[in-house]
Write a protein that holds these residues in place. Structure first.
Motif, PDB file in Angstrom:
ATOM      1  N   SER A 713      49.979  61.552  17.385  1.00  0.00           N
ATOM      2  CA  SER A 713      49.181  60.224  17.974  1.00  0.00           C
ATOM      3  C   SER A 713      48.188  61.201  18.477  1.00  0.00           C
ATOM      4  N   ASP A 714      47.260  60.655  18.659  1.00  0.00           N
ATOM      5  CA  ASP A 714      46.239  60.870  19.448  1.00  0.00           C
ATOM      6  C   ASP A 714      45.984  60.456  21.210  1.00  0.00           C
ATOM      7  N   MET A 715      47.145  60.870  21.665  1.00  0.00           N
ATOM      8  CA  MET A 715      47.026  60.994  23.292  1.00  0.00           C
ATOM      9  C   MET A 715      49.049  60.987  23.018  1.00  0.00           C
ATOM     10  N   ILE A 716      49.350  62.203  24.348  1.00  0.00           N
ATOM     11  CA  ILE A 716      50.653  62.485  24.613  1.00  0.00           C
ATOM     12  C   ILE A 716      50.852  61.701  25.638  1.00  0.00           C
ATOM     13  N   TYR A 717      51.768  61.097  25.614  1.00  0.00           N
ATOM     14  CA  TYR A 717      52.699  59.994  25.966  1.00  0.00           C
ATOM     15  C   TYR A 717      52.862  61.302  27.740  1.00  0.00           C
ATOM     16  N   PRO A 718      52.727  61.036  29.087  1.00  0.00           N
ATOM     17  CA  PRO A 718      53.639  62.151  29.548  1.00  0.00           C
ATOM     18  C   PRO A 718      54.619  60.921  30.098  1.00  0.00           C
ATOM     19  N   VAL A 719      55.871  61.729  30.214  1.00  0.00           N
ATOM     20  CA  VAL A 719      56.921  60.673  31.129  1.00  0.00           C
ATOM     21  C   VAL A 719      57.089  61.762  31.972  1.00  0.00           C
ATOM     22  N   GLU A 720      57.320  60.505  33.145  1.00  0.00           N
ATOM     23  CA  GLU A 720      57.370  61.029  34.840  1.00  0.00           C
ATOM     24  C   GLU A 720      58.468  60.815  35.031  1.00  0.00           C
ATOM     25  N   PHE A 721      59.070  61.403  35.716  1.00  0.00           N
ATOM     26  CA  PHE A 721      59.724  61.208  36.618  1.00  0.00           C
ATOM     27  C   PHE A 721      59.957  60.450  38.187  1.00  0.00           C
ATOM     28  N   ASN A 722      59.660  59.137  38.154  1.00  0.00           N
ATOM     29  CA  ASN A 722      59.506  58.615  39.017  1.00  0.00           C
ATOM     30  C   ASN A 722      60.278  58.080  40.536  1.00  0.00           C
ATOM     31  N   ILE A 723      60.399  58.535  41.206  1.00  0.00           N
ATOM     32  CA  ILE A 723      61.459  58.383  42.187  1.00  0.00           C
ATOM     33  C   ILE A 723      61.062  56.694  42.708  1.00  0.00           C
ATOM     34  N   PRO A 724      60.178  55.908  42.783  1.00  0.00           N
ATOM     35  CA  PRO A 724      60.506  54.729  43.622  1.00  0.00           C
ATOM     36  C   PRO A 724      61.106  53.636  42.404  1.00  0.00           C
ATOM     37  N   SER A 725      60.148  53.671  41.480  1.00  0.00           N
ATOM     38  CA  SER A 725      61.248  53.076  40.380  1.00  0.00           C
ATOM     39  C   SER A 725      62.115  53.688  39.397  1.00  0.00           C
ATOM     40  N   THR A 726      62.725  55.112  40.030  1.00  0.00           N
ATOM     41  CA  THR A 726      64.404  54.677  39.972  1.00  0.00           C
ATOM     42  C   THR A 726      64.761  54.475  40.949  1.00  0.00           C
ATOM     43  N   LEU A 727      64.794  54.011  42.422  1.00  0.00           N
ATOM     44  CA  LEU A 727      64.671  53.477  43.051  1.00  0.00           C
ATOM     45  C   LEU A 727      65.263  51.747  43.375  1.00  0.00           C
ATOM     46  N   VAL A 728      64.388  51.210  42.263  1.00  0.00           N
ATOM     47  CA  VAL A 728      63.707  49.998  42.555  1.00  0.00           C
ATOM     48  C   VAL A 728      64.959  49.969  41.320  1.00  0.00           C
ATOM     49  N   CYS A 729      65.160  50.808  40.104  1.00  0.00           N
ATOM     50  CA  CYS A 729      66.198  50.279  39.110  1.00  0.00           C
ATOM     51  C   CYS A 729      67.325  50.731  39.250  1.00  0.00           C
ATOM     52  N   PHE A 730      67.675  51.473  40.829  1.00  0.00           N
ATOM     53  CA  PHE A 730      69.231  51.673  41.085  1.00  0.00           C
ATOM     54  C   PHE A 730      69.277  49.688  41.952  1.00  0.00           C
ATOM     55  N   GLY A 731      68.532  50.214  42.971  1.00  0.00           N
ATOM     56  CA  GLY A 731      68.882  48.146  43.518  1.00  0.00           C
ATOM     57  C   GLY A 731      69.195  47.719  42.816  1.00  0.00           C
ATOM     58  N   LEU A 732      67.826  47.864  42.219  1.00  0.00           N
ATOM     59  CA  LEU A 732      68.829  46.529  40.872  1.00  0.00           C
ATOM     60  C   LEU A 732      70.021  46.124  40.444  1.00  0.00           C
ATOM     61  N   THR A 733      70.348  47.856  39.940  1.00  0.00           N
ATOM     62  CA  THR A 733      71.830  47.213  39.602  1.00  0.00           C
ATOM     63  C   THR A 733      72.821  47.462  40.390  1.00  0.00           C
ATOM     64  N   MET A 734      72.433  47.571  41.736  1.00  0.00           N
ATOM     65  CA  MET A 734      73.777  47.097  43.194  1.00  0.00           C
ATOM     66  C   MET A 734      73.928  45.955  42.912  1.00  0.00           C
ATOM     67  N   ILE A 735      72.062  45.454  42.901  1.00  0.00           N
ATOM     68  CA  ILE A 735      72.402  43.531  43.139  1.00  0.00           C
ATOM     69  C   ILE A 735      73.069  43.160  42.193  1.00  0.00           C
ATOM     70  N   ILE A 736      72.848  43.579  41.208  1.00  0.00           N
ATOM     71  CA  ILE A 736      73.169  43.058  39.835  1.00  0.00           C
ATOM     72  C   ILE A 736      75.080  43.023  40.091  1.00  0.00           C
ATOM     73  N   THR A 737      75.652  44.444  40.588  1.00  0.00           N
ATOM     74  CA  THR A 737      76.617  44.074  40.542  1.00  0.00           C
ATOM     75  C   THR A 737      77.370  43.558  41.858  1.00  0.00           C
ATOM     76  N   GLU A 738      76.734  43.866  43.222  1.00  0.00           N
ATOM     77  CA  GLU A 738      77.146  42.859  44.284  1.00  0.00           C
ATOM     78  C   GLU A 738      77.589  41.304  43.964  1.00  0.00           C
ATOM     79  N   ILE A 739      76.089  41.298  43.402  1.00  0.00           N
ATOM     80  CA  ILE A 739      76.236  39.715  42.863  1.00  0.00           C
ATOM     81  C   ILE A 739      77.470  39.229  41.463  1.00  0.00           C
TER      82      ILE A 739
END
Ligand SMILES: Nc1ncnc2c1ncn2[C@@H]1O[C@H](COP(=O)(O)OP(=O)(O)OP(=O)(O)O)[C@@H](O)[C@H]1O
Ligand SMILES: [Mg+2]
Lengths: 759, 231
Positions: A713-739
């Motif tokens: 491709s004509d660019m690299i796609y830099p995958v970065e470990f993003n703590i806030p978004s991981t936390l958001v996903c974690f929260g979401l998983t927790m909320i869904i499980t809880e509900i």
């Protein structure tokens, strides 16, 4: 038989619906990606009927060549082409073009001649142009609603549209030469007949298109390699490596394949587990009747045969999933090729796809389920009838039993329940895992697109214009001046890179263009002793700081080190300070041919070779990452639906599996709350553990996947470990499980003493 | 004292309403052993289910020492069972993943009873505490079920055919254990059975048919469980 199967689904309504949804979504996703790829193949095949070039090239015309041709450039070029054609057994064609910018620089047109011997236009409507007529590229025409017969005006000259076309050498169009991305809203590729085309002033140094006149694919590949090593070529790019022809589409297809494999692998696994769990549960509830059947002389196979009924449920889901996917392919294709110039050739319903994606997996899953059932009913009839528990408890269960005391009784049996059914345990673990992977993957992709835009735009403060002109005479300190020089990098292993634009940065307001290193610190270009390249160029050529390369600009070769790597992930521009460039002999004296400007510049005639505005750059970046953004949103939605379904089904599974436990506990006076604490609450933790496992998994997979995509491709796609978004996903998983856990507590309320009192 | 007054219970069988209990009245004294006899389908199980606050009756009233339990909300009924009653079933319903000890704890922990060693010795379970249910015979399992019920220190013990799946020797042994415990601890036992012989050890024998009590007799000569005739 049909009735038996219907009652099979009815007795397992929730699980059947779950299986149906998951299979349907899996096949739908798979179909959309697969058929989009196939549609791309079909379009490419159609377009390539116009004899797509095998490669494009530019020749090195030396002083000797010029002298031999009496200092006439066209003659020198023609002579050299003759020799080359003879040497390599190729046919060639010059591909001149004219660039037109409308006043205000808002619209950019690239004009070609319509008659060609290779890369012949693929007409989606109308005919090739006669005098006074014009063909316009399909995407632009579609965007602006242009039809054959309409009048189209370019620089004050009116043309009648004779047709709409796809240009086989511009499938991923490059209208502007400065790296500005294609945007069918404001950029078009046009074609005129020979006579009209001659009226336009063409750009110097037009590229050549070439085809091998014979030879096998392998021979030609070897030949291409030899040409790439030949000094007589300034560059040679094979069609497959050419962004405009093969590379961009191939990388898109690869990405589709990866996402497809990625989602379908997980989802298929889930569907399989789910069917097995459903059958296991069902056998458990029906085992008394099954035992009676067995006592009457039915064989294991006869008894298990009814579970083959799941084949039809899965098949129905698969067929519907396929059909919906098939219907959606057009829209998804449109989304993906928004930046390509490819027509959508609608395919018929593909029974091969249906077989591979639907029928075979459905049969395989059903067969496995059938075998599971045979294993389960392979017990003495009496055991089945009398519900004799011959289950030998595992070591974990025994060990956990030892840990129970008078004080931690409920917590103790909670752990035992957790570990007593491995299948359910795995399923719930998988539920958290799958939800985690799907939403995190979507989120990672989404973040990445934001990162790309941000890291490219970070140092760019020229709100207005960048222009390249032949010379910059009167300079003001408000602008930032540079000298632009195209050239290739020769790497240590004698390989050559693509063509890059070297911007030799000189005087002026440096805030207009800042480069940042990987740590985010400003790179002072005038303190740099060598070249500053970006991450994408470094990755593609395997370059690191300190490496020595030769910069080859039109035959003038200069050795220079890589002195820094900027954090930008996109583009083909490399940078150097003016002082260093003069010291190394790349530039003779302080001179400039372009500038960045913070002011709006009036556009006059054709004297500007190219103009880039920061806004354009932003727009085109948005466009190139937009597809990922949409894909990530789709994946996110699917992830939510699927993850929620799995977790819900696992909780139902747990409750179904422990109904008798719960009934006995309730009879004894344990409250609903205590029962759900003992039976389901523990699985909340399991689903969290599943999520935790999904974190490194997703990160690793996304990294691998985007590295593969970046390579082509004509660019690299830099995958970065993003703590806030991981936390958001974690929260979401927790909320869904809880509900879901809360919502399903009602199920526990519904379990009555009759559960164990009626037979 | 348990007092059942005019209890009525219907079951719907499609359109039809079946009266599983019609106007049943009965009293059970605080340290009585009442045996309920009757043909299959006569409403024995239904009666003890409503008496033990497992199920509700459609009409009528059930009182425990003057407290009406018929109108209690579900939560309070659960609480009531927890504090007052124990159950023994024909099938033992031990939890298969728990050891004998932990099955017994299921009852004990409800009453916060940590002192159930005596019950274990009485039921001769000391050697079996670490075993899993699948490693026990039917009689042994029923003994565990009894221990589980008694460890909960119930005021009333309801038994629905506790010996239905056992042979004579084991059955009598189980009955003896229940009788001994009842005598020692002054609790009430309500036992449903098909076995006419067991009536001999009851202080009161109730016979049912078609959802009604057709006879109720006080037994003056209460026999030891070991001496009952096995039918
Ligand atoms: N859940 C139910 N739904 C419908 N009818 C029921 C239900 N439970 C019991 N019955 C009916 O109510 C009547 C009384 O049933 P019950 O279980 O009390 O009898 P029983 O005396 O305990 O019989 P058995 O000795 O066979 O256990 C029977 O006619 C039975 O068919
Ligand atoms: Mg009964």
């Amino acid at each position: 038989m049909v009735n038996r199967w219907l009652s099979l689904y009815k007795n397992n309504k929730v699980n059947s619906i779950g299986i149906f949804i998951i299979v349907l979504l899996t096949i739908l996703l798979g179909t959309v990606f697969l058929e989009t790829n196939q549609a791309m193949e079909r379009s490419m095949a159609l377009v390539s009927q116009g004899e797509t070039q095998d490669f494009s090239y530019l020749l090195n015309i030396t002083a000797d060549d010029l002298a031999a041709a009496g200092y006439d450039y066209p003659t020198a070029l023609a002579n050299k082409n003759e020799v080359i054609a003879e040497n390599y057994q190729i046919v060639w064609e010059e591909r001149p073009f004219a660039m037109v910018r409308t006043a205000g620089g808002k619209e950019i047109f690239r004009i070609y001649q319509a008659e060609r011997t290779m890369d012949r236009l693929y007409l989606t409507a109308g005919t090739l142009p006669a005098v006074g007529e014009m063909v316009v590229d399909e995407q632009y025409a579609k965007r602006h609603g242009l039809e054959v017969g309409d009048v189209f005006t370019v620089s004050g000259i009116d043309y009648t549209l004779s047709g709409r076309a796809v240009f086989p050498d511009q499938l991923y169009p490059l209208v502007d030469n400065t790296g500005l991305q294609y945007d069918p809203g404001s950029q078009a590729i046009l074609a005129l007949c020979e006579e009209d085309f001659a009226q336009w002033e063409t750009a110097v140094n037009s590229p050549m298109a070439g085809r091998f006149s014979g030879g096998t694919a392998e021979e030609n590949a070897k030949m291409l390699e030899r040409m790439q090593e030949d000094e007589n070529f300034f560059y040679v790019t094979g069609a497959q490596d050419n962004m405009q022809i093969g590379a961009a589409i191939t990388s898109q297809q690869n990405m589709n394949l990866i996402i497809m494999g990625f989602s379908m692998g997980i989802l298929g696994g889930i569907a399989l587990l789910l069917v097995i769990i459903t059958i296991t549960q069902q056998i458990k509830t029906e085992q008394h009747n099954l035992g009676v059947l067995k006592a009457m002389g039915y064989t294991n196979i006869q008894i298990s045969a009814k579970y083959l009924g799941y084949f039809f449920l899965i098949l129905a889901a698969a067929v519907i999933g396929y059909l919906v996917g098939h219907l959606l392919t057009g829209s998804f294709y449109g989304l993906q090729v928004a930046r390509f110039n490819l027509p959508f050739i609608k395919g018929p319903i593909n029974y091969g796809n249906l077989l591979v994606m639907g029928v075979i997996p459905a049969a395989a899953i059903t067969l496995l389920a059938f075998l599971t059932s045979i294993m389960k009913v392979r017990r003495p009839a009496l055991h089945l009838i009398k519900d004799i528990n011959i289950k030998k408890n595992g070591i974990t269960v025994r060990r956990r039993n030892k840990k129970i005391t008078d004080r931690n009784y409920l917590a103790g049996i909670r752990k035992i329940i957790l570990f007593s059914n491995l299948l359910l345990f795995v399923f719930i673990l998988f539920g958290g895992f799958a939800l985690g992977v799907q939403i995190q993957f979507a989120y990672t992709t989404y973040n990445m697109t934001a990162n790309i835009s941000q890291s490219v735009m970070e140092g760019i403060n020229y709100q207005s214009d960048v222009r390249f002109i032949d010379a910059v005479e009167d300079r003001s300190a408000d602008n930032y001046y540079f000298y632009d020089r195209a050239g290739k990098l020769e790497l240590a292993d004698a390989k050559e890179s693509k063509l890059y634009n070297l911007l030799i940065m000189g005087s002026g307001d440096r805030s207009l263009l800042q480069l940042y290193d990987s740590q985010g610190a400003i790179i002072d270009i005038n303190e740099e002793d060598g070249l500053v390249i970006n991450r994408h160029i470094a990755l593609q050529n395997g370059l690191a700081i300190g490496d020595l390369v030769n910069f080859d600009s039109g035959g003038q070769v200069t050795g220079v080190p890589i002195s820094n790597i900027s954090q930008s992930v996109y583009g083909t521009t490399i940078y150097m300070g003016q002082r260093a460039a003069i010291e190394r002999g790349i530039l003779d004296a302080e001179e400039y041919n372009g500038m960045y400007s913070g002011e709006a510049v009036e556009f006059d005639a054709n004297e500007h070779l190219a103009i880039v505005q920061a806004d354009n750059l932003r727009e085109s970046l948005d466009q190139s990452v937009g597809m990922f953004r949409v894909t990530s949103i789709i994946l996110f939605m699917c992830g939510l639906v699927i993850g929620t379904t799995i977790i819900l089904l696992s909780i139902f599974g747990v409750i179904a599996n422990y109904r008798k436990y719960i009934a006995v506990m309730k009879i004894y006076g344990y409250s609903d709350r205590e029962c759900s604490y003992a039976a389901i609450d523990g699985f909340r933790l399991v689903s969290m553990v599943g999520f935790l496992i999904s974190i490194p998994y997703t990160f690793l997979l996304a990294t691998i996947m985007f590295n593969i995509i970046s390579a082509g491709s004509d660019m690299i796609y830099p995958v970065e470990f993003n703590i806030p978004s991981t936390l958001v996903c974690f929260g979401l998983t927790m909320i869904i499980t809880e509900i879901l856990i809360r919502a399903t507590k009602r199920k526990i309320t519904g379990i009555s003493f009759r559960e164990i009192m009626e037979h | 004292m348990i007092k059942v007054s005019n209890a009525v219970k219907y079951y719907k069988d499609g359109e039809k309403k079946i009266a599983a209990l019609s106007e049943v009245s009965l009293t059970v004294g605080n340290n009585e052993l009442v045996v309920i006899l009757g043909p299959s389908g006569s409403g024995k199980s239904t009666l003890i289910n409503v008496m033990s606050a497992l199920d509700r009756c459609d009409m009528g009233k059930i009182e425990y020492d003057g407290t009406v339990i018929t109108d209690l909300p579900d939560r309070k009924m659960t609480r009531f069972r927890r504090d007052n009653v124990g159950f023994i079933f024909q099938e033992y319903y031990l939890l298969p993943d728990l050891t004998v000890e932990n099955n017994i704890r299921m009852g004990a922990s409800l009453a916060k009873n940590t002192d159930y060693g005596e019950i274990i010795s009485m039921l001769d379970l000391d050697q079996l505490m670490k075993r899993m249910p699948y490693q026990l015979s039917g009689g042994q399992q029923q003994r565990v079920a009894i221990a589980r019920a008694l460890a909960k220190k119930p005021q009333v013990l309801f038994c629905d055919e506790p010996t239905g799946a056992l042979d004579e020797a084991t059955g009598k042994q189980v009955l003896s254990l229940l009788q001994d415990y009842q005598r020692k601890n002054n609790i009430a036992i309500v036992m449903v059975t098909h076995n006419q012989g067991i009536a001999a050890m009851a202080s009161k024998v109730v016979r049912m048919n078609s959802g009604r009590i057709i006879s109720e007799e006080i037994n003056q000569n209460i026999a030891d469980a070991a001496d009952v005739r096995w039918a």
